[in-house]
Write a protein that holds these residues in place. Structure first.
Motif, PDB file in Angstrom:
ATOM      1  N   ALA A   3    -108.007  26.148 -37.951  1.00 55.51           N
ATOM      2  CA  ALA A   3    -107.450  24.863 -37.516  1.00 55.51           C
ATOM      3  C   ALA A   3    -107.428  24.772 -36.001  1.00 55.51           C
ATOM      4  O   ALA A   3    -107.745  23.732 -35.414  1.00 55.51           O
ATOM      5  N   ALA A   4    -107.057  25.861 -35.342  1.00 52.28           N
ATOM      6  CA  ALA A   4    -107.027  25.858 -33.874  1.00 52.28           C
ATOM      7  C   ALA A   4    -108.428  25.673 -33.306  1.00 52.28           C
ATOM      8  O   ALA A   4    -108.636  24.943 -32.336  1.00 52.28           O
ATOM      9  N   GLU A  31    -109.840  22.609 -30.987  1.00 52.65           N
ATOM     10  CA  GLU A  31    -110.490  22.822 -29.682  1.00 52.65           C
ATOM     11  C   GLU A  31    -111.850  22.138 -29.640  1.00 52.65           C
ATOM     12  O   GLU A  31    -112.210  21.522 -28.640  1.00 52.65           O
ATOM     13  N   LEU A  32    -112.607  22.248 -30.760  1.00 56.99           N
ATOM     14  CA  LEU A  32    -113.909  21.582 -30.802  1.00 56.99           C
ATOM     15  C   LEU A  32    -113.774  20.069 -30.700  1.00 56.99           C
ATOM     16  O   LEU A  32    -114.549  19.404 -30.009  1.00 56.99           O
ATOM     17  N   ASN A  33    -112.782  19.509 -31.396  1.00 53.29           N
ATOM     18  CA  ASN A  33    -112.546  18.065 -31.316  1.00 53.29           C
ATOM     19  C   ASN A  33    -112.212  17.648 -29.892  1.00 53.29           C
ATOM     20  O   ASN A  33    -112.663  16.611 -29.405  1.00 53.29           O
ATOM     21  N   ALA A  34    -111.376  18.466 -29.239  1.00 50.48           N
ATOM     22  CA  ALA A  34    -111.014  18.155 -27.852  1.00 50.48           C
ATOM     23  C   ALA A  34    -112.229  18.199 -26.946  1.00 50.48           C
ATOM     24  O   ALA A  34    -112.410  17.351 -26.063  1.00 50.48           O
TER      25      ALA A  34
END
Length: 279
Positions: A79-80, A84-87
């Protein structure tokens, strides 16, 4: 000493589930063995050679808990990572939009600069042309020459304007020195087609208002066979951008531009494209 001190506690210590399972298995095995022995003492049989495997209960709760914790930790890590990838993707999109906006602004600035430079170049060219016009005008005579006599400047004898042609030529020359105003139709200022239209009105002839239409008002004539009163035009016939009145002697009168106003010029200075004869 208390009278109950020598009595041991009647409570038995608690045993773990794993020990209970082992003892249950052992007890079961012993009872089975005793039962078989009793049967063997009553009836002689062949000795038992088969080995019985007792089931073992897997009550290792610690390993299951550890596995669950590890799985939960893995899920949290995934999930983390997704967050991070989405950000990072959002940052990339924002950066791309900013770059596109910057590129568009720079392109617009470049286009504006090029447009401004072109306008400045056109302005300078117009100013230089007007300056040349003024210089050539100052070299010529201010009075109209006698076109009935040949001279070195005028060349062959030009036909003398008579009748309607004379009225047109005389009116056009009388306007020399007045101001050029776009859309002007007189009497204090004119544009090119306004002057031609007003001149022909002196001969009782009504012409179209625009230079494009005036260039098709009559029959075409050669520039080598012009007569006073003919209409000169610049540009293509039917789409002319400038017109003037031929006054004889290789000259014309026209409303040139806001800087020079209405002037009389030699055709050699600014040779027209063609001519039409209305008279």
């Amino acid at each position: 000493m208390s009278h109950t001190a020598h009595i041991p506690s009647h409570r038995k210590p608690r045993r773990s589930a794993s020990k209970l399972a082992v003892r249950a298995g052992v007890a079961g095995g012993v009872l089975s063995t005793l039962a078989m022995a009793g049967t063997a003492s009553a009836t002689p049989v062949e000795p038992v050679t088969e080995t019985l495997e007792m089931p073992v209960l897997n009550l290792d709760l610690g390993s299951e808990v550890a596995s669950a914790v590890t799985k939960a930790a893995d899920n949290s890590g995934v999930a983390a990572l997704e967050g991070e990838l989405n950000a990072q993707e959002e940052t990339a999109r924002t950066g791309a939009a900013a770059e596109a906006k910057k590129a568009k602004e720079e392109a617009q600035k470049k286009a504006d600069a090029e447009k401004k430079a072109k306008e400045e170049a056109d302005r300078k060219a117009a100013a230089e042309r007007a300056s040349r016009n003024d210089a050539r005008t100052s070299l010529g005579t201010k009075s109209s020459p006698d076109t009935s006599r040949p001279t070195a400047e005028t060349g062959p004898v030009a036909p003398v304007a008579k009748g309607s042609a004379a009225a047109i030529v005389n009116f056009a020359r009388a306007q020399v020195g007045k101001a050029y105003v776009l859309g002007g139709t007189g009497p204090s200022s004119y544009d090119c087609s306004g002057l031609v239209r007003a001149a022909y009105r002196q001969a009782g002839i009504s012409l179209p208002r625009m230079s494009q239409d005036q260039s098709t008002a009559g029959r075409s004539v050669s520039l080598s066979a012009l007569q006073p009163g003919d209409i000169l035009y610049w540009g293509s016939k039917g789409s002319a951008y400038h017109v003037a009145v031929y006054v004889g002697g290789g000259k014309f009168v026209g409303a040139q531009n806001p800087r020079t106003g209405i002037v009389e010029r030699s055709m050699s200075y600014d040779r027209p494209t063609g001519a039409v004869r209305v008279l």
